[in-house]
Each structure stands twice: as structure tokens, then as C-alpha cells.
Design an enzyme around this catalytic site. Structure first.
Site, mmCIF file in Angstrom:
data_model
loop_
_atom_site.group_PDB
_atom_site.id
_atom_site.type_symbol
_atom_site.label_atom_id
_atom_site.label_comp_id
_atom_site.label_asym_id
_atom_site.label_seq_id
_atom_site.Cartn_x
_atom_site.Cartn_y
_atom_site.Cartn_z
ATOM 1 N N SER A 6 0.836 -1.203 0.000
ATOM 2 C CA SER A 6 0.000 0.000 0.000
ATOM 3 C C SER A 6 0.865 1.244 0.000
ATOM 4 C CB SER A 6 -0.875 0.047 1.259
ATOM 5 O OG SER A 6 -1.953 -0.813 1.141
ATOM 6 N N HIS A 16 -3.329 1.124 -4.627
ATOM 7 C CA HIS A 16 -2.975 -0.087 -5.395
ATOM 8 C C HIS A 16 -3.497 0.121 -6.822
ATOM 9 C CE1 HIS A 16 -1.629 -2.760 -2.083
ATOM 10 N NE2 HIS A 16 -2.371 -1.933 -1.369
ATOM 11 N N HIS A 54 -6.320 -8.314 -1.498
ATOM 12 C CA HIS A 54 -6.428 -8.585 -0.058
ATOM 13 C C HIS A 54 -7.696 -9.384 0.226
ATOM 14 C CE1 HIS A 54 -4.239 -4.743 -0.585
ATOM 15 N NE2 HIS A 54 -3.515 -5.124 0.450
ATOM 16 N N TYR A 95 -9.749 -8.897 2.627
ATOM 17 C CA TYR A 95 -10.886 -8.042 3.010
ATOM 18 C C TYR A 95 -11.601 -7.436 1.804
ATOM 19 C CZ TYR A 95 -7.550 -4.167 2.369
ATOM 20 O OH TYR A 95 -6.633 -3.308 1.848
ATOM 21 N N GLU A 96 -10.975 -7.497 0.627
ATOM 22 C CA GLU A 96 -11.659 -7.008 -0.582
ATOM 23 C C GLU A 96 -12.754 -7.983 -1.016
ATOM 24 O OE1 GLU A 96 -8.942 -5.145 -3.689
ATOM 25 O OE2 GLU A 96 -7.481 -6.097 -2.363
ATOM 26 N N ALA A 98 2.837 -2.421 3.797
ATOM 27 C CA ALA A 98 2.741 -1.403 4.838
ATOM 28 C C ALA A 98 2.246 -2.116 6.094
ATOM 29 C CB ALA A 98 1.748 -0.337 4.411
ATOM 30 N N MET A 157 -1.986 -6.815 6.642
ATOM 31 C CA MET A 157 -3.163 -7.522 6.090
ATOM 32 C C MET A 157 -2.817 -8.230 4.787
ATOM 33 S SD MET A 157 -6.065 -4.582 6.693
ATOM 34 C CE MET A 157 -5.968 -3.488 8.112
ATOM 35 N N SER A 158 -1.577 -8.636 4.629
ATOM 36 C CA SER A 158 -1.202 -9.274 3.351
ATOM 37 C C SER A 158 0.015 -10.184 3.550
ATOM 38 C CB SER A 158 -0.877 -8.192 2.309
ATOM 39 O OG SER A 158 0.288 -7.491 2.682
ATOM 40 N N ASN A 191 2.690 3.131 10.823
ATOM 41 C CA ASN A 191 1.970 3.667 11.984
ATOM 42 C C ASN A 191 2.387 2.873 13.214
ATOM 43 O OD1 ASN A 191 0.277 1.628 10.364
ATOM 44 N ND2 ASN A 191 -0.654 1.530 12.388
ATOM 45 N N HIS A 194 -5.779 4.791 6.884
ATOM 46 C CA HIS A 194 -5.152 4.435 5.611
ATOM 47 C C HIS A 194 -4.422 5.630 4.985
ATOM 48 C CE1 HIS A 194 -4.445 1.861 2.197
ATOM 49 N NE2 HIS A 194 -5.113 2.638 1.363
HETATM 50 O O1 LIG Z 1 -1.060 -4.202 0.764
HETATM 51 P P1 LIG Z 1 -0.519 -3.863 2.103
HETATM 52 O O2 LIG Z 1 -0.384 -5.037 2.998
HETATM 53 O O3 LIG Z 1 0.762 -3.076 2.022
HETATM 54 O O4 LIG Z 1 -1.615 -2.886 2.753
HETATM 55 C C1 LIG Z 1 -1.727 -2.546 4.118
HETATM 56 C C2 LIG Z 1 -2.797 -3.385 4.767
HETATM 57 C C3 LIG Z 1 -4.056 -2.723 4.275
HETATM 58 O O5 LIG Z 1 -4.346 -3.163 2.982
HETATM 59 C C4 LIG Z 1 -3.691 -1.279 4.221
HETATM 60 C C5 LIG Z 1 -4.119 -0.560 5.460
HETATM 61 O O6 LIG Z 1 -3.784 0.803 5.397
HETATM 62 O O7 LIG Z 1 -2.245 -1.233 4.154
HETATM 63 N N1 GUN Z 2 -3.508 -4.941 10.341
HETATM 64 C C1 GUN Z 2 -2.832 -3.808 10.124
HETATM 65 N N2 GUN Z 2 -2.461 -3.503 8.891
HETATM 66 C C2 GUN Z 2 -1.784 -2.357 8.702
HETATM 67 N N3 GUN Z 2 -1.277 -1.838 7.586
HETATM 68 C C3 GUN Z 2 -0.675 -0.680 7.910
HETATM 69 N N4 GUN Z 2 -0.778 -0.463 9.225
HETATM 70 C C4 GUN Z 2 -1.457 -1.507 9.744
HETATM 71 C C5 GUN Z 2 -1.877 -1.854 11.072
HETATM 72 O O1 GUN Z 2 -1.648 -1.140 12.042
HETATM 73 N N5 GUN Z 2 -2.563 -3.019 11.192
#
Ligand SMILES: O=P(O)(O)O[C@@H]1C[C@H](O)[C@@H](CO)O1
Ligand code: GUN
Length: 317
Positions: free
Chosen positions: A60, A91, A113, A115-116, A143, A246-247, A270, A284
Site C-alpha cells: 500500500s 494499489h 487482499h 478483506y476485498e 505497509a 493484512m497481506s 503507523n 489508511h
Molecule cells: O497491501 P498492504 O499489505 O501493504 O496494505 C496494508 C494493509 C491494508 O491493505 C492497508 C491498510 O492501510 O495497508
Molecule cells: N492490520 C494492520 N495492517 C496495517 N497496515 C498498515 N498499518 C497496519 C496496522 O496497524 N494493522
């Protein structure tokens, strides 16, 4: 356009070795067969002369990693047979073929992802397509929230290992019938993140003088899309997790299943809030902002990594 002929998984033309009949399970009918992914790979091979050996997944806000690519050839996901589409801001939804440090690569500018609404096997479909294109090593970036109290926003974490939280509940990209043409039914995962790649990544961090911001730790993936509660984060901390996202985990499992070497890098976007007294809330926009803030460093780092990793790729027999 390159002629497509020849044999399997070496980046020329892919042919299915043997047609397999897999057992019927509940959602088997909806799954993509080996043959469908061969079709996708052959479509891509017919669109470009680039024969990638390294695949990059942009996290992300990290899509600018693909701007590193010289002689880029972009193919939008919606134009690729059997490909899902990207729905998340940050993305872009295209594959970029070209060269980083003279090494042929393919980058996903946009990943899928859970969650999509995509099942894990579908999120990981591009990894298998990469394998069929001839890719030998995967660099997955993401991220993530920094749970380790020593981590700062903007740090980079080399992933040493992961905890497959979703897998604990039986949600695994390899769930369902196994097609041995990709890999074994029970793949080991204790060497998921290539040791040489991690060692080289630490050396390169020193050479680029960014070793003060490069860490090494354990990543976990949760299903999302909500960020975590304080109690959840404290539980993950007890388990030894350093960064939460989340990936990546399911992509890595899929890549290791088909014997690709793996390197993964988290950008700490973060701070994970582990106390009720803390006012900050993850969002986000901040994730994307930190991606922009670190884009130059990330580009230089990944470029050098590709240049160095290529020496460790298995050679064709
Ligand atoms: O695709 P990534 O894992 O980099 O994205 C992260 C997880 C969520 O999709 C998003 C949350 O801000 O960033
Ligand atoms: N689950 C999760 N995914 C993230 N992607 C970017 N920051 C975070 C976070 O704090 N938690």
C-alpha cells in the site's frame, strides 16, 4: 513480440505437463485450475519480450517501486484473463514488466487482499502466474503497523518470519485440493524467508547508510479491513509479533509452495496502539503518506536488492 513456443515454466511458453483430475470439494469448481493459470501466463508472455526472474509485489502506497523499472511495459489487471481487479486506494492495478538494475522483473502495482472479498487462493493467484512466467524469487513489500516498541514510523523491517494467524483458523491459500504441478501437499515453512537474501539486505542497508532505520522481525497478517483493538495488539505482542499487516503471509506460503525464494519487507507506517490512554488512531491516509515519504529510499533499496539477489537465484538445469 517474442514467439511463444518451447516448454514449461522457463519464461518462454508454458505448457501443462499432465492434465490432472482433482477431487471435487465444495468450492473446487470456482478455483482456477493449473490450465487457467497457464492461459494467463501465456497471454502475458505474448504481450512482452521481458522474461522476468524476480517478481515484486508493491505494498500500500509503495506503487512507486515500479517506477524503478526501465523500459516498462504495463498491463492493466482488467485486461489479463482470469485476473481479479484491485479495489484499494494506493494499489493501481497493473503488472509492470521491465528491468531493475538490468535484471528482468515483473512488479504488481496493486495486490489483492482478503478483506476485498477475495479468498486467499485468489489473492495469491498472481504469485503462481509469476512462477509460470519463470520468476524464481519474490520480493513482497507491505505497509504494516509497528508493534515492537523500538520501531519508529518510516522504519523498514526485513521479515525474518511470520505467524499465519488466519491459518490457525484454517484459512490458508493452499486449502483444498493440491495440484502437485505447483508443489507438495505439505510444504515446509521453517525456511520461508531466504537466509541469503536477508543477510544481503542487511549489508545493502549499511552500504546505503540506512541501517539505522532497517530492522528485522516477525510479521503477521490479519484479515482486516479494520485495524486492531488494543487487546488484540497486546495479544500479538505477547506472541512475538513485531509488525502487523493484512497481506504477504499467504503470498509467501504460495511462493514457497511452488519453490520460489522469498524476501519480504515491511514499511512501518503507523504505531500500533497498545494502551487505552493513547489518542492516536490508525488510518489508511497515514499509511499512504508514509509510503510517499519513504518512496525514494525504498526505490534505491529495492533496486540494489534486486541487483544483489540475482546472484543467489537457482540456475536453470
Ligand atoms: O497491501 P498492504 O499489505 O501493504 O496494505 C496494508 C494493509 C491494508 O491493505 C492497508 C491498510 O492501510 O495497508
Ligand atoms: N492490520 C494492520 N495492517 C496495517 N497496515 C498498515 N498499518 C497496519 C496496522 O496497524 N494493522
Amino acid at each position: 513480440m517474442a514467439p511463444v513456443n518451447a516448454d514449461i515454466v522457463n519464461g518462454s511458453k508454458v505448457t501443462s505437463p499432465v492434465k490432472k483430475t482433482l477431487p471435487e470439494v465444495e468450492d473446487n469448481g470456482k478455483r482456477y485450475s493449473y490450465e487457467m493459470l497457464v492461459e494467463t501466463a501465456n497471454f502475458l508472455l505474448s504481450k512482452t519480450d521481458v522474461r522476468p526472474v524476480i517478481g515484486v509485489i508493491c505494498g500500500s502506497g509503495m506503487g512507486s517501486l515500479a517506477e524503478n523499472i526501465s523500459q516498462p511495459e504495463c498491463i492493466a489487471y482488467e485486461d489479463i484473463p482470469n485476473f481479479p481487479i484491485s479495489t484499494v486506494e494506493g494499489h493501481h492495478g497493473k503488472l509492470v514488466f521491465g528491468y531493475i538494475s538490468d535484471v528482468p522483473v515483473v512488479a504488481m502495482q496493486g495486490r489483492f487482499h482478503y478483506y476485498e472479498g477475495y479468498p486467499l487462493w485468489k489473492c495469491c493467484l498472481p504469485v503462481r502466474v509469476m512462477k509460470l512466467l519463470g520468476v524464481k524469487a519474490l520480493i513482497a513489500t507491505n505497509a504494516a503497523g509497528g508493534l515492537n516498541p523500538n520501531y519508529k514510523i518510516g522504519d523498514l523491517m526485513i521479515v525474518r518470519d511470520h505467524i499465519n494467524m488466519m491459518g490457525f483458523a484454517g484459512n490458508n491459500p493452499l486449502h483444498g485440493p493440491n495440484d502437485e504441478r505447483f508443489g507438495p501437499r505439505f510444504p515446509p515453512m521453517n525456511k520461508a524467508y531466504n537466509y541469503e537474501f536477508r543477510k544481503v539486505a542487511k549489508e545493502v542497508a549499511k552500504e546505503l547508510n540506512i541501517d539505522n532505520m532497517v530492522r528485522e522481525g516477525v510479521y503477521t497478517c490479519l484479515g482486516g479491513p479494520n485495524f486492531e483493538t488494543v487487546a488484540e495488539l497486546n495479544m500479538l505482542k505477547m506472541l512475538g509479533v513485531d509488525a502487523v499487516g493484512m497481506s504477504t503471509v499467504h503470498e509467501v506460503i504460495t511462493a514457497r509452495h511452488c519453490d520460489m525464494s522469498v524476501f519480504a519487507l515491511s514499511l512501518i507506517t503507523n504505531e500500533c496502539v497498545t494502551s487505552y490512554d493513547h489518542d492516536a488512531e490508525a488510518n489508511h491516509e497515514e499509511v499512504l503518506d508514509v509510503g510517499r515519504m519513504r518512496q525514494d529510499i525504498l526505490r534505491d533499496y529495492v533496486s540494489k536488492l534486486v541487483n544483489r539477489f540475482v546472484k543467489y537465484l537457482p540456475q536453470n538445469p
